[in-house]
Write a protein that holds these residues in place. Structure first.
Motif, short mmCIF file in Angstrom:
data_model
loop_
_atom_site.label_atom_id
_atom_site.label_comp_id
_atom_site.label_asym_id
_atom_site.label_seq_id
_atom_site.Cartn_x
_atom_site.Cartn_y
_atom_site.Cartn_z
N ASN A 3 -2.43 1.01 -10.64
CA ASN A 3 -3.48 0.88 -9.63
C ASN A 3 -4.47 -0.18 -10.06
O ASN A 3 -4.71 -0.35 -11.24
CB ASN A 3 -4.22 2.20 -9.43
N ASN A 5 -8.40 -1.77 -8.71
CA ASN A 5 -9.51 -1.49 -7.82
C ASN A 5 -10.37 -2.72 -7.61
O ASN A 5 -10.60 -3.48 -8.54
CB ASN A 5 -10.37 -0.35 -8.38
N SER A 29 -8.44 0.05 -3.00
CA SER A 29 -7.60 0.30 -4.17
C SER A 29 -6.17 -0.14 -3.84
O SER A 29 -5.72 0.01 -2.70
CB SER A 29 -7.64 1.76 -4.61
#
Length: 72
Positions: A3, A5, A29
């Motif tokens: 991930n 962000n 995200s």
């Protein structure tokens, strides 16, 4: 998968009249498969805020983007 962000700020699509039409949001995200982003989640209210849209991306076997779809 990993991930990534994007820092909080104000992002708006009020000028968009067609297309994916992602509502006003202040947090994004990204989810990746390898180096390809596969999902973008847009939130309003920071990282714990309300999800306002989710966009999914798919790729062919060579890693070329084949589709982009707003799924929520």
């Amino acid at each position: 998968m990993s991930n990534s962000n994007v820092p909080a700020g104000r992002y708006s699509t009020q000028q968009v009249e067609s297309g994916l039409s992602v509502p006003e949001h202040d947090y994004i995200s990204l989810t990746y498969s390898g180096s390809n982003p596969t999902m973008v989640v847009y939130r309003n209210g920071g990282p714990g805020g309300t999800i306002v849209a989710t966009v999914s991306m798919t790729y062919d076997g060579s890693g070329n983007l084949t589709s982009v779809q707003r799924v929520s």
